[in-house]
Design an enzyme around this catalytic site. Structure first.
Site, PDB file in Angstrom:
ATOM      1  N   SER A   1     -35.450 -24.899  51.954  1.00 24.61           N
ATOM      2  CA  SER A   1     -35.854 -23.519  52.168  1.00 24.61           C
ATOM      3  C   SER A   1     -37.241 -23.230  51.597  1.00 24.61           C
ATOM      4  O   SER A   1     -38.240 -23.709  52.095  1.00 24.61           O
ATOM      5  CB  SER A   1     -34.783 -22.610  51.545  1.00 24.61           C
ATOM      6  OG  SER A   1     -34.692 -21.403  52.226  1.00 24.61           O
TER       7      SER A   1
ATOM      8  N   ASP B   1     -49.967 -29.253  55.127  1.00 22.74           N
ATOM      9  CA  ASP B   1     -50.803 -28.879  56.268  1.00 22.74           C
ATOM     10  C   ASP B   1     -52.255 -28.666  55.856  1.00 22.74           C
ATOM     11  O   ASP B   1     -53.181 -28.989  56.605  1.00 22.74           O
ATOM     12  CB  ASP B   1     -50.251 -27.617  56.940  1.00 22.74           C
ATOM     13  CG  ASP B   1     -48.946 -27.882  57.687  1.00 22.74           C
ATOM     14  OD1 ASP B   1     -48.651 -29.066  57.937  1.00 22.74           O
ATOM     15  OD2 ASP B   1     -48.231 -26.922  58.015  1.00 22.74           O
TER      16      ASP B   1
ATOM     17  N   LYS C   1     -33.903 -26.705  56.034  1.00 19.03           N
ATOM     18  CA  LYS C   1     -33.438 -25.318  56.235  1.00 19.03           C
ATOM     19  C   LYS C   1     -34.647 -24.435  56.536  1.00 19.03           C
ATOM     20  O   LYS C   1     -35.437 -24.131  55.659  1.00 19.03           O
ATOM     21  CB  LYS C   1     -32.705 -24.798  55.003  1.00 19.03           C
ATOM     22  CG  LYS C   1     -32.212 -23.369  55.170  1.00 19.03           C
ATOM     23  CD  LYS C   1     -31.563 -22.857  53.900  1.00 19.03           C
ATOM     24  CE  LYS C   1     -31.153 -21.402  54.072  1.00 19.03           C
ATOM     25  NZ  LYS C   1     -32.304 -20.504  54.244  1.00 19.03           N
TER      26      LYS C   1
END
Length: 750
Positions: free
Chosen positions: A505, A516, A531
């Site tokens: 999560s 990224d 998740k």
């Protein structure tokens, strides 16, 4: 697994719509406050289905397929090992398999009542079964076996088959215990005491049990026991365990079982939509905020008694120094009121009486560990659960100082804007580490199940100038991008994020954003948990006017999905590590992708962001780490161990013959010896607390012990060592000069 909880004003319109639509449905009074009030249960059923259908990201159709899923989940939850229900019970229940969708929509409680009454009946019968079985010694010379694959096992056809199933289950448990006891005596007879003691330190769970009992035998200087005596002891232990289990089950009331039924319904929408009964909602709030109002003691049930299991460091009970672990609570009084006897009372009810607002008094009548009775007065206060919060350590490696920050949860206090939250605390730890002139930071979110979404944005923003952190999409609405808008960078040096397959999560959002941006190296398991959904917690009491029924609890439901800034979802796929390190549980099915009814993976457009350009050695550091891991004998052993554990997980059949069982266990132990170096590994690094915490530990012995244990664990952690190696590789040439200078200074001082 903790969900990402997001309370943001821009999403109140969704909830407001639910409130407006529900006024005509739920604006009525309930007369009774009985714990098994059917009107309350029907109201709860109606509330839940309505709120989920209106607020869920992708609500499932409540049809026959839905009905079959609820039926399967609920029956399995009631009797997971198939030792209560008979096949005739299942045959009777099965007529409701395709009717539950209609019963749910019509607020019909027939199925729940039938199954609940039958479960209580079968549990009472089972208690008599195990008590009868354990009166007679087991014959461990017979050649029989027991299969523990309960999912594939059939239900017992009759009482005789059920009795036989119980007999074999208990016999297997007793056989395992007897084998350990026999091994202890044999070791003792051979004089192998120190070897077993060292096993305790190795971290091997099975051998730790052996060592614990061995030490007791040595301490008490007991004479060897006969086989008959040992067999009797195993049955006594088995009976105590079952008595404790049934004592816990008897503590559950009909409301508790109705919560199980409700959650079998909510789970059909997705694995993270579930109902919180009032007590569970309170526990959830505590887990998210890391604090509570009370005395600061953990309680546990021991038969009919409530025992103090631990005092929370810094809490009022700990400060008072009168209450101790092991004390048994007999009575509870609110201030000068008449004490209430709590012997035999449900644990949750005892907790309710002991907890209370800050500044109020509670008086506990306790039986001390020495048998004396004492009345202890405690003034309740805010208790912070230290284990919830971030902590950091510093380590010197190759002349450079590195910081290790461990974040167990993305916590926040929704009720207090000035309360502690993970974003503020991480920023503070980074600032403290900077004062210690660290040359790199490892942020450890292994086993971090998530928490508050807003804290993720704050934490990621500490390491970049500004930009998007995560994208969010609600059903039928345009995507929303959450930005770090603060141009300030708290830390612009080398950064490593440690993850594993239990990082979920919020942990995955953080790791994905850092990855990224190429801001830091993600190192850990092949992929994180997977998740990629957002949940809102909705207070159900807001939907009922003039509520006389009491607290209805809350619903945690999936309202959104989040996406990486590159557009991909973390749902199911998780975040793939830049550097994959073998771990012992790599092949076991434990991720979101292995959970039934999980939401699918998808992708949206990428956000606009600029990749970090100050990691000159980024690719080289990753390549070097992969090379080290590939050539490491320790990591090779971990990988081999993971495959062995996976193969062992499929072995369900056990012989109930003592000789054959011991032979099989000996074979397992011999194979397991190969992997003992994993638990004995040491990285020879010395970790220490920061100066502010060193000062705290001089006044807090419990905190000192906890930090000592953590630092010892870090010094045995091969994964942390490799994370620090990556920090070494991320150093620039100018940093390397600093390292050389530091080494020279160190040599000069010595």
């Amino acid at each position: 697994m903790n969900a990402i909880i997001k309370f943001m004003k821009r999403h109140y319109k969704i909830l407001l719509t639910i409130v407006v639509l529900s006024i005509t449905l739920f604006a009525f009074n309930i007369k009774s406050n009985n714990e098994s009030d059917p009107d309350k249960d029907k109201l709860l059923l109606e509330l839940l289905t309505f709120v989920i259908e209106k607020g869920h990201y992708s609500p499932a159709a409540i049809d026959d397929t839905f009905s079959k899923g609820v039926y399967k989940d609920y029956i399995q939850a009631l009797d997971p090992s198939k030792r209560f229900f008979l096949q005739s019970d299942i045959d009777e229940f099965s007529k409701y398999e395709n009717e539950l969708d209609d019963q749910i929509l019509n607020k019909d409680l027939t199925f729940f009542n039938v199954t609940y009454d039958r479960l209580i009946q079968r549990m009472e019968e089972s208690k008599k079964i195990y008590e009868s079985i354990l009166k007679t010694p087991f014959d461990f010379t017979t050649d029989e076996s027991f299969n523990t694959d309960y999912e594939k096992a059939p239900y017992a056809k009759n009482s005789a088959e059920l009795n036989e199933k119980w007999r074999k289950q208990i016999k297997l448990s007793a056989l395992s215990s007897l084998t350990d006891r026999l091994k202890l005596q044999e070791n003792k007879a051979k004089g192998i005491v120190e070897e077993v003691k060292s096993a305790e330190e190795s971290g091997d769970a099975e051998e730790e049990v052996v060592a614990t009992v061995q030490k007791k035998d040595v301490k008490d200087n007991e004479a060897p026991k006969s086989f008959v005596e040992l067999e009797k002891e195993t049955r006594e232990t088995a009976k105590k365990s079952l008595d404790d289990y049934f004592g816990f089950m008897e503590d559950l009331n009909k409301n508790d079982w109705f919560s199980v039924f409700i959650n079998s319904i909510t789970a059909r929408f997705d694995p993270h939509t579930n109902y919180f009964a009032p007590e569970e909602k309170e526990r959830f709030d505590v887990s998210m905020s890391g604090k509570l109002e009370g005395i600061g003691a953990r309680l546990q049930k021991k038969n009919d008694f409530t025992e103090i299991s631990e005092l929370i460091s810094g809490g009022p009970a700990w400060r008072g120094k009168k209450l101790e672990a092991g004390d048994v609570v007999m009575k509870v009084a609110q201030g000068s009121d008449v004490p209430v006897d709590v012997v035999g009372m449900r644990l949750d009810d005892v907790v309710k009486k002991i907890k209370g607002p800050k500044g109020t008094e509670v008086r506990l009548t306790v039986k001390k560990v020495d048998g004396t009775i004492a009345v202890i007065s405690i003034i309740r206060d805010i208790v912070e659960i230290e284990e919830t919060y971030v902590k950091s350590s510093i380590v010197n490696k190759n002349g450079l100082n590195y910081g290790v920050i461990y974040l167990p949860k993305f916590y926040i206090d929704f009720e207090d804007k000035n309360g502690r939250d993970a974003g503020k605390d991480i920023a503070l730890e980074v600032e403290r580490l900077k004062k210690e002139n660290v040359d790199g930071i490892v942020l450890d979110v292994r086993d971090d199940g998530g928490g508050s979404l807003s804290t993720v944005v704050d934490i990621a923003g500490l390491f970049i100038s500004e930009g998007p952190i995560v994208q969010i999409k609600s059903a039928g609405r345009k995507k929303e991008v959450l930005f770090d808008k603060d141009k300030k960078i708290e830390w612009d040096g080398p950064l490593v994020i440690m993850v594993n397959s239990f990082s979920a999560s919020a942990s995955e959002i953080l790791a994905a954003a850092i990855q990224d941006y190429k801001r830091g190296v993600i190192i850990g398991s092949k992929q994180t948990y997977g998740k990629g959904t957002v949940q809102n917690v909705i207070d159900l009491n807001q939907f009922v006017r003039n509520n006389a029924v009491g607290d209805l609890g809350a619903l945690k439901t999936t309202t959104q999905k989040f996406y990486r800034i590159n557009g991909g979802s973390t749902q199911l796929e998780g975040v793939s590590s830049d550097v994959v390190m073998p771990d012992r549980y790599a092949y076991l099915k434990m991720g979101e992708r292995d959970v039934e009814n999980a939401m699918p993976w998808d992708k949206i457009d990428a956000a606009t962001y600029t990749v970090w350009d100050k990691n000159a050695n980024f690719s080289k550091a990753i390549a070097n780490s992969k090379s080290r891991i590939a050539s490491s004998e320790n990591f090779k052993l971990i990988e081999e161990n993971a495959k062995w554990i996976d193969s062992r997980s499929a072995d369900y059949n056990y012989s109930l013959n003592l000789d054959k069982f011991r032979l099989a266990q000996k074979d397992i132990e011999e194979k397991a010896k190969k992997y003992k170096p994993i638990s004995k590994y040491k990285n020879n690094l010395s970790f220490k607390s920061l100066p502010y915490e060193v000062e705290q530990t001089t006044k807090d012995a419990d905190l000192k012990e906890k930090r000592t244990r953590w630092h010892e664990a870090l010094s045995k952690d091969i994964y942390v060592e490799e994370a620090l190696n990556v920090l070494d590789d991320l150093q620039t040439k100018s940093m390397s000069k600093q390292a050389i200078t530091a080494k020279k200074e160190k040599l000069a001082k010595s």
